[in-house]
Design an enzyme around this catalytic site. Sequence first.
Site, PDB file in Angstrom:
ATOM      1  CB  SER A 171       3.747   0.526  -1.944  1.00  0.00           C
ATOM      2  OG  SER A 171       3.156   1.176  -0.845  1.00  0.00           O
ATOM      3  CE  LYS A 182      -4.326  -3.164  -1.793  1.00  0.00           C
ATOM      4  NZ  LYS A 182      -4.377  -2.454  -0.499  1.00  0.00           N
ATOM      5  CG  ASP A 186      -2.443   4.238  -0.228  1.00  0.00           C
ATOM      6  OD1 ASP A 186      -3.530   4.697   0.178  1.00  0.00           O
ATOM      7  OD2 ASP A 186      -2.179   3.018  -0.260  1.00  0.00           O
ATOM      8  CE  LYS A 202       0.978   2.387   1.778  1.00  0.00           C
ATOM      9  NZ  LYS A 202      -0.426   1.952   1.576  1.00  0.00           N
ATOM     10  CG  ASP A 235      -6.689  -0.018  -1.319  1.00  0.00           C
ATOM     11  OD1 ASP A 235      -7.344  -1.068  -1.265  1.00  0.00           O
ATOM     12  OD2 ASP A 235      -5.513   0.043  -0.876  1.00  0.00           O
ATOM     13  CE  LYS A 288       0.313   2.504  -2.364  1.00  0.00           C
ATOM     14  NZ  LYS A 288      -0.773   1.520  -2.636  1.00  0.00           N
ATOM     15  CD  GLU A 339      -3.836   3.136  -3.088  1.00  0.00           C
ATOM     16  OE1 GLU A 339      -2.745   3.457  -3.632  1.00  0.00           O
ATOM     17  OE2 GLU A 339      -4.049   2.019  -2.601  1.00  0.00           O
ATOM     18  N   GLY A 341      -1.367  -4.293  -3.809  1.00  0.00           N
ATOM     19  CA  GLY A 341      -0.580  -5.342  -3.166  1.00  0.00           C
ATOM     20  C   GLY A 341      -0.859  -5.380  -1.680  1.00  0.00           C
TER      21      GLY A 341
HETATM   22  O1  SMG Z   1       2.385  -5.290  -1.599  1.00  0.00           O
HETATM   23  O2  SMG Z   1       3.571  -3.687  -2.457  1.00  0.00           O
HETATM   24  C1  SMG Z   1       2.765  -4.117  -1.638  1.00  0.00           C
HETATM   25  C2  SMG Z   1       2.185  -3.161  -0.625  1.00  0.00           C
HETATM   26  C3  SMG Z   1       1.365  -2.136  -1.283  1.00  0.00           C
HETATM   27  O3  SMG Z   1       0.941  -0.160  -0.068  1.00  0.00           O
HETATM   28  C4  SMG Z   1       0.591  -1.272  -0.299  1.00  0.00           C
HETATM   29  N1  SMG Z   1      -0.497  -1.820   0.264  1.00  0.00           N
HETATM   30  O4  SMG Z   1      -3.145   0.420   1.049  1.00  0.00           O
HETATM   31  O5  SMG Z   1      -2.353  -0.162  -0.817  1.00  0.00           O
HETATM   32  C5  SMG Z   1      -2.338  -0.244   0.398  1.00  0.00           C
HETATM   33  C6  SMG Z   1      -1.355  -1.092   1.159  1.00  0.00           C
HETATM   34  C7  SMG Z   1      -2.045  -2.071   2.033  1.00  0.00           C
HETATM   35  C8  SMG Z   1      -1.154  -2.792   2.952  1.00  0.00           C
HETATM   36  S1  SMG Z   1      -0.511  -1.744   4.119  1.00  0.00           S
HETATM   37  C9  SMG Z   1       0.162  -2.617   5.355  1.00  0.00           C
HETATM   38 MG    MG Z   2      -3.913   1.519  -0.629  1.00  0.00          MG
END
Ligand code: SMG
Ligand code: MG
Length: 377
Positions: A144, A271, A197, A172, A247, A170, A222, A299
């Site tokens: 991510s 999750k 995402d 953001k 999510d 992925k 996402e 994650g």
């Molecule tokens: O653990 O690799 C990881 C982070 C993956 O992007 C990630 N998590 O919305 O999926 C999500 C985010 C939530 C945490 S953002 C601070």
């Molecule tokens: Mg997410």
Amino acid sequence: MPIAQPAPTVTLEGIELRVLHLPLVSPFTTSFGTETVREVIVARALTADGDGWGEIVTQESPLYSSEYTQGAWDVSLRFLIPALLDRHTLAPEDVASVLEPFVGHRMAKAGLELAILDAALRAEGRPFGQYLGAIRDRVPSGVSVGIQRDPAALVDTVRGYLDEGYVRIKIKIKPGRDIADTAAVRDAFGDIPLQVDANSAYTLADADTLAELDRFDLLLIEQPLQEDDLVDHATLAQRLRTPVCLDESIVSSKAAADALALGSASVINIKAGRVGGYLEAVGIHDLCRVAGVPVWCGGMLETGIGRAANAALAALPGFTLPGDISASSRFYDRDIVTEPAVLEDGHVRVPTGPGLGIEIDPVALEDMTVAREVLRR
Ligand code: SMG
Ligand code: MG
């Protein structure tokens, strides 16, 4: 009951909680903010047959979800742990029902359940993956990537991860940092497995912009809309060719079933923290598998504790897309386990030792602890 062979009961003597601060190797920016230090809670179940470890994946502020460190800390010490200690002897599969009267606080419940599961399975000598129903010994590793300074910086960052071997990217996105960022990555790297995402940053009024993403052949988008926007997600899904994945909205098996019935999502991110535990996560996996809906493991920037647990979960048969299960080094120079997860040929290994199959590094744990509390019977 999704688990074929229940874990042994434990005699719970106490639970220790610690707030940890783990510095991130680089800032992580999403549509809701930037983190430079991962604040997280680690739970240690003290049982007559040994200890077990769990992780409460809340963040310092309630930005991803309504849960946050001090809230999880307070509800755990005031309500959840006393209710568990009151039972004294309990089966790990009963933790959720003991905590059920307390509304919400799923991440706190998940971390406590994991600590008790780990203690029980360690005592029995059974690996967590085997307990959950894992069919793989390693899982494909997606990464991510946070929002960067500009699209060129994003391309540089993504190149680094591809060079390391990550099998899925992925990125953001947020309003104003979506089309150009996605186009830059597609143009630079061609046909790589790519998804985006939004962390709830859009509304249905943005549907035309989001439809522009269709031309990039993404694996999925996402959580474009708010957590409680199941109907709007269904409307949006009709407008997009890109599959919609939820999510934040999927907080339980019930929410997953509702989302599928409404057509709000065609892929689900699982999750364990968000849904109240690994057993509830297996339940969502099972219902999606029956429905033919692909799932993948999300994650929460886990320490070596949650990262090991996620690798085990992602080894179940319905996890057909790569998860956000990167090497520990994606986020941390120093982890709290003796053997942090590493990337091998684009995969992370499912631990095979008893319980979570990890050992805590006591010096690292102590160095990163900023608060500690123990409740005993
Ligand atoms: O653990 O690799 C990881 C982070 C993956 O992007 C990630 N998590 O919305 O999926 C999500 C985010 C939530 C945490 S953002 C601070
Ligand atoms: Mg997410």
